[in-house]
Enzyme design. Structure first.
Site, PDB file in Angstrom:
ATOM      1  N   SER A   1       0.865  -1.189   0.000  1.00 16.77           N
ATOM      2  CA  SER A   1       0.000   0.000   0.000  1.00 16.77           C
ATOM      3  C   SER A   1       0.895   1.230   0.000  1.00 16.77           C
ATOM      4  O   SER A   1       1.708   1.422   0.902  1.00 16.77           O
ATOM      5  CB  SER A   1      -0.903  -0.009   1.244  1.00 16.77           C
ATOM      6  OG  SER A   1      -1.709   1.137   1.282  1.00 16.77           O
TER       7      SER A   1
ATOM      8  N   TYR B   1      -8.198   4.104   2.045  1.00 18.96           N
ATOM      9  CA  TYR B   1      -9.144   3.009   1.832  1.00 18.96           C
ATOM     10  C   TYR B   1      -8.433   1.669   2.049  1.00 18.96           C
ATOM     11  O   TYR B   1      -8.944   0.771   2.734  1.00 18.96           O
ATOM     12  CB  TYR B   1      -9.698   3.103   0.408  1.00 18.96           C
ATOM     13  CG  TYR B   1     -10.679   2.001   0.070  1.00 18.96           C
ATOM     14  CD1 TYR B   1     -12.031   2.128   0.388  1.00 18.96           C
ATOM     15  CD2 TYR B   1     -10.265   0.832  -0.566  1.00 18.96           C
ATOM     16  CE1 TYR B   1     -12.932   1.132   0.080  1.00 18.96           C
ATOM     17  CE2 TYR B   1     -11.153  -0.175  -0.875  1.00 18.96           C
ATOM     18  CZ  TYR B   1     -12.500  -0.021  -0.553  1.00 18.96           C
ATOM     19  OH  TYR B   1     -13.390  -1.014  -0.846  1.00 18.96           O
ATOM     20  N   GLU B   2      -7.232   1.541   1.467  1.00 16.09           N
ATOM     21  CA  GLU B   2      -6.462   0.304   1.651  1.00 16.09           C
ATOM     22  C   GLU B   2      -6.109   0.093   3.122  1.00 16.09           C
ATOM     23  O   GLU B   2      -6.214  -1.022   3.648  1.00 16.09           O
ATOM     24  CB  GLU B   2      -5.177   0.382   0.818  1.00 16.09           C
ATOM     25  CG  GLU B   2      -5.427   0.375  -0.680  1.00 16.09           C
ATOM     26  CD  GLU B   2      -4.181   0.695  -1.478  1.00 16.09           C
ATOM     27  OE1 GLU B   2      -4.253   0.647  -2.714  1.00 16.09           O
ATOM     28  OE2 GLU B   2      -3.135   1.011  -0.878  1.00 16.09           O
ATOM     29  N   LEU B   3      -5.713   1.182   3.796  1.00 26.05           N
ATOM     30  CA  LEU B   3      -5.317   1.079   5.198  1.00 26.05           C
ATOM     31  C   LEU B   3      -6.482   0.627   6.071  1.00 26.05           C
ATOM     32  O   LEU B   3      -6.306  -0.209   6.972  1.00 26.05           O
ATOM     33  CB  LEU B   3      -4.779   2.424   5.685  1.00 26.05           C
ATOM     34  CG  LEU B   3      -4.227   2.463   7.114  1.00 26.05           C
ATOM     35  CD1 LEU B   3      -3.102   1.457   7.281  1.00 26.05           C
ATOM     36  CD2 LEU B   3      -3.746   3.865   7.453  1.00 26.05           C
TER      37      LEU B   3
END
Length: 294
Positions: A156, A224-226
């Site tokens: 990420s 969003y990924e986190l």
């Protein structure tokens, strides 16, 4: 005027006033001494004092009186200076208070903005899960990726950090340590649904490397990924592996206290190759443990 400039000015004015007060105390002492001398000379004059001695004592008194006049003038000058300094100190103190108040409000606005972003992302993730459950087909939806390829590492990152670190780091993981890495530049294809691809790959990755930078904490997709990684880590345990890249501890603390508390690698003191080696060691040790211990 910045807070720092105002504070320096306030400090200097306090010093100037203290110096003037010290000078004033010296003048007051001298004034008392001259007044005492005049009194001593006056008391020494009696009816038996000769004319010549009387003239001499009168000259002494006049000399002391001239000294007193100069001292009184110097005191008046210092009083004027102190009044000017105190007036300026009062004005600068008001400015300093306003600047400190303005800075505190800016920090509060920034923190509120970060919290609002978190809440929005959590709401979006929750809505995404609800939609996927609602429109599931038989026993499979976009999260059911049992037939999809599994990845050792999900990277990420922010696009701005590709050239300075990410590309080299991923290349070492793949080519030197032979890890299966999901990296958008390598895996996203023309026409792919970005949100869907991220969701599927997050679920199929053993570790999530989060390359924290000034650009990372500002972007929607990285956040969003986190959030997705945090949700997975809540369920399965240790998953997120932070890397600090050109960012301070305070900036990370302001962005995410939980991330700031995690053991992290730092590109300021380690090369991409050294960090990749640490990741490979961690991955190798995780393969040796039974699944139930992870």
């Amino acid at each position: 005027m910045s807070v720092e400039q105002a504070q320096r000015t306030v400090n200097q004015l306090h010093k100037d006033i203290a110096d003037l007060e010290k000078k004033m105390a010296g003048l007051v002492k001298k004034e008392a001494d001259k007044t005492k001398r005049i009194g001593v000379v006056q008391k020494s004059i009696t009816k038996n004092t000769s004319v010549s001695m009387l003239k001499n004592k009168d000259r002494q008194i006049q000399g002391y009186q001239r000294d007193l006049a100069r001292l009184i003038s110097d005191k008046a000058s210092i009083n004027n200076k102190m009044a000017e300094k105190r007036a300026k100190l009062a004005q600068t103190t008001v400015k300093l208070q306003k600047e400190e108040s303005s800075r505190a409000k800016n920090i509060e606005r920034q923190q509120n903005s970060i919290y609002e972003t978190y809440e929005k992302q959590i709401a979006e993730l929750s809505e995404q899960v609800k939609l996927q459950e609602k429109f599931a087909i038989s026993d499979k939806n976009v999260f059911d990726s049992s037939t999809e390829e599994e990845y050792d590492v999900f990277v990420s990152h922010a696009t701005e950090d590709k050239d300075s670190f990410c590309d080299e780091f991923v290349n070492i993981l793949k080519n030197e340590h032979h890890l299966n890495v999901w990296y958008d530049s390598l895996n996203l294809k023309w026409g792919d649904n970005i949100r869907t691809e991220i969701d599927k790959r997050l679920i199929k990755s053993k570790f999530g490397v989060v390359i924290l930078s000034k650009s990372y904490i500002k972007k929607y997709w990285t956040n969003y990924e986190l959030e997705g990684l945090f949700q997975r880590e809540t369920n399965i345990g240790k998953l997120i592996l932070p890397i600090w890249h050109d960012i301070t501890k305070q900036e990370i603390q302001n962005f995410s206290p939980s991330l700031a508390g995690k053991m992290s690698m730092n590109t300021a003191i380690m090369t991409p190759s050294e960090i990749a080696e640490k990741l490979n060691e961690l991955y190798s040790s995780s393969k040796e443990r039974p699944e139930t211990e992870r």
